[in-house]
Design a protein around this motif. Sequence first.
Motif, PDB file in Angstrom:
ATOM      1  N   GLU A 151       0.828  -1.212   0.000  1.00 28.22           N
ATOM      2  CA  GLU A 151       0.000   0.000   0.000  1.00 28.22           C
ATOM      3  C   GLU A 151       0.865   1.265   0.000  1.00 28.22           C
ATOM      4  O   GLU A 151       0.472   2.302  -0.560  1.00 28.22           O
ATOM      5  N   ILE A 152       2.010   1.147   0.640  1.00 32.72           N
ATOM      6  CA  ILE A 152       2.834   2.335   0.823  1.00 32.72           C
ATOM      7  C   ILE A 152       3.433   2.838  -0.503  1.00 32.72           C
ATOM      8  O   ILE A 152       4.040   3.904  -0.568  1.00 32.72           O
ATOM      9  N   ASP A 153       3.173   2.088  -1.587  1.00 29.87           N
ATOM     10  CA  ASP A 153       3.470   2.610  -2.936  1.00 29.87           C
ATOM     11  C   ASP A 153       2.678   3.898  -3.191  1.00 29.87           C
ATOM     12  O   ASP A 153       3.109   4.756  -3.977  1.00 29.87           O
ATOM     13  N   ALA A 188       9.590  -6.741  -3.245  1.00 34.13           N
ATOM     14  CA  ALA A 188      10.962  -6.481  -3.713  1.00 34.13           C
ATOM     15  C   ALA A 188      11.045  -6.481  -5.240  1.00 34.13           C
ATOM     16  O   ALA A 188      11.955  -5.891  -5.818  1.00 34.13           O
ATOM     17  N   GLU A 189      10.102  -7.142  -5.893  1.00 32.00           N
ATOM     18  CA  GLU A 189      10.103  -7.161  -7.363  1.00 32.00           C
ATOM     19  C   GLU A 189       9.159  -6.121  -7.959  1.00 32.00           C
ATOM     20  O   GLU A 189       9.467  -5.522  -8.990  1.00 32.00           O
ATOM     21  N   ILE A 190       8.002  -5.933  -7.329  1.00 32.20           N
ATOM     22  CA  ILE A 190       6.993  -5.031  -7.907  1.00 32.20           C
ATOM     23  C   ILE A 190       7.454  -3.574  -7.771  1.00 32.20           C
ATOM     24  O   ILE A 190       7.587  -2.855  -8.763  1.00 32.20           O
ATOM     25  N   LEU A 191       7.661  -3.149  -6.539  1.00 31.68           N
ATOM     26  CA  LEU A 191       8.178  -1.800  -6.280  1.00 31.68           C
ATOM     27  C   LEU A 191       8.832  -1.816  -4.897  1.00 31.68           C
ATOM     28  O   LEU A 191       8.141  -1.679  -3.890  1.00 31.68           O
ATOM     29  N   PRO A 192      10.128  -2.023  -4.857  1.00 37.29           N
ATOM     30  CA  PRO A 192      10.797  -2.189  -3.552  1.00 37.29           C
ATOM     31  C   PRO A 192      10.609  -0.968  -2.646  1.00 37.29           C
ATOM     32  O   PRO A 192      10.607   0.165  -3.121  1.00 37.29           O
ATOM     33  N   THR A 193      10.434  -1.249  -1.359  1.00 39.38           N
ATOM     34  CA  THR A 193      10.219  -0.159  -0.401  1.00 39.38           C
ATOM     35  C   THR A 193      11.539   0.415   0.110  1.00 39.38           C
ATOM     36  O   THR A 193      11.553   1.456   0.724  1.00 39.38           O
TER      37      THR A 193
END
Lengths: 281, 319
Positions: A151-153, A188-193
């Motif tokens: 969610e933090i994306d 880690a693959e979609i959008l690393p935090t």
Amino acid sequence: MNNQEKKDLRIFAAQIRIALLEELKARGFGHVGGSLSICDLLAVLYGKVMNYKPEDPKWADRDKVVSSKGHAGPALYATLALKGFFPMDELKTLNRPGTNLPSHCDKNKTIGIDCTTGSLGQGTSQAVGMALGDKLKGRPSRTFLIVGDGEIDEGQCWEAAMFTAAKKVNNLVWIVDDNKRQLDGPTAEILPTFDLRAKFEAFGFDAVRVPGNDVEALYEALTKTPEDKPIAIIMDNVKGSGVKAVEDTPANHSMTVNAETWDSYIAAVKADLETIEKEVV
Amino acid sequence: MKVIYDGSADSRTFKEFLSTDIPKLLDENPDYIYLDADLMSCIGTAKYGKAHPDRAINCGIAEANMVGIACGLSAAGFKPICHTFGPFASRRCYDQVFLSGAYAHNSITMIGSDPGVTAAMNGGTHMPFEDVALYRAIPGATIVDPADTAQLAAIFQDLVDREGVKYLRVNRKSNDRVYADGEKFEIGKGVVLREGADVTIIASGFMVGRAIKAADLLKKQGIDATVIDMFTIKPLDEELVLKYAEKTGAVVTVENHNAIGGLYSAVADVLAAKCPTRMARVAVEDEFGEVGPVDYLAERFGLTTEHIVEAAESVVVRE
């Protein structure tokens, strides 16, 4: 926290998981991964940390929970039913036509739900406003905001985080469920935090990282009195936590499995519960 | 209703009104709270905000967060008023207004300043021709487009007190003066400014003065026009629309907004279903805005008095 209290919270967490899995089994599908990963947190919040009155769910001075990851609603419903906000039987209506228990949290439908969420990110700002409002009204309430690591994306989360620290909304506790997976795959693959603790520290928080299934560590973090900065708790977690077969299913955001499979998950948690109950404190 | 229109500008700007009346409300009742997204200076509330940072909260340039916070404050028992420019009060935070606001049954008042061509020198990026369309699509929303400050003064507190999501689209400068101070208005009820049997002109906001002027010009040509100030676009005063459509048999809508989704659409929805009537419109025809002085833009987008006269002539049934 003494050992008996710790054991009681672990038992409550297992009971939440069992009620949650029964609830999902009744419908045959649902958001199981991200619901399971907040069960220990909910056990600590509703079992020991928060002030609330199931018989007076809108009591203004209560502590509030905002699950901005609105799809974790089923875990909250299980917790609320176990605490007597509504009958346990109602859990079987999850996502049925006309239900009071929709897929995503709705404060106008479900007794005990404090905030309507589902469009990711939006619970964050609402929680800030709720906590700020309580503070301005002189209420003793704290608000506990649960945000997903996927969610933090959403940029809105960071707008809300910036505001929380800048305006010292210290009666709001941010809890990031860092369960490492989002709908399409590993975070880690979609959008690393990257480093969430460092990010929250840079945003002006007093940030800690705690194991998401450690009720004692969660309790310590949740009851810490904020000094100058608001508190952010990064829960090091596993999506589907507490049910190994779900943890081991890569795409466990929402699962559709047959009744026997749900029963096998429930049996596994019941076995864990028996083990905990037998522990000598 | 005392209509004092004589073609002159309102002696008070909307900015002057908001800069005094928002603080007045805040001082009167601690349940009112005001939030802005770094545009306090633009509506004259910055001084109050500096003195009362807990009552007038500057959220920075983060409209989505501002709206979410306002919704949380509503849940905590406050009556929040938010301000930013029109495009940012509509497009920029639409999902937040829709879900955290309306869907969640929280009550917030959104002030979107400088609608349509009144965005003038800020240009196309700041020129909302679609804000009304967006808010009309939110179930239960209220949309107010006031003609002048006397009208706004009469309904402002009612609007802030009203439940649900409210959108106030307001020019920071002055529109033409239409009403005498102290007149009363009811949200959801249109105002008949001129009575005429040949055509009904329905206008809102910045365009109301132009509609009256057009009616005066039409009279010289032997066309008697009714002029209605439809300052509440939602909920629309359907009864009034139907009454005058039946009476005159021809309707012209006049708005500082895209024809798609605005006043024309709202009126056409009612007439198509209940009283099919010859219609024409004065509106922006599905275009983006651009930079320039208001008079240039009104000409460029077809929003002048002459355009209203032409539209009326096109629908009047001559005997």
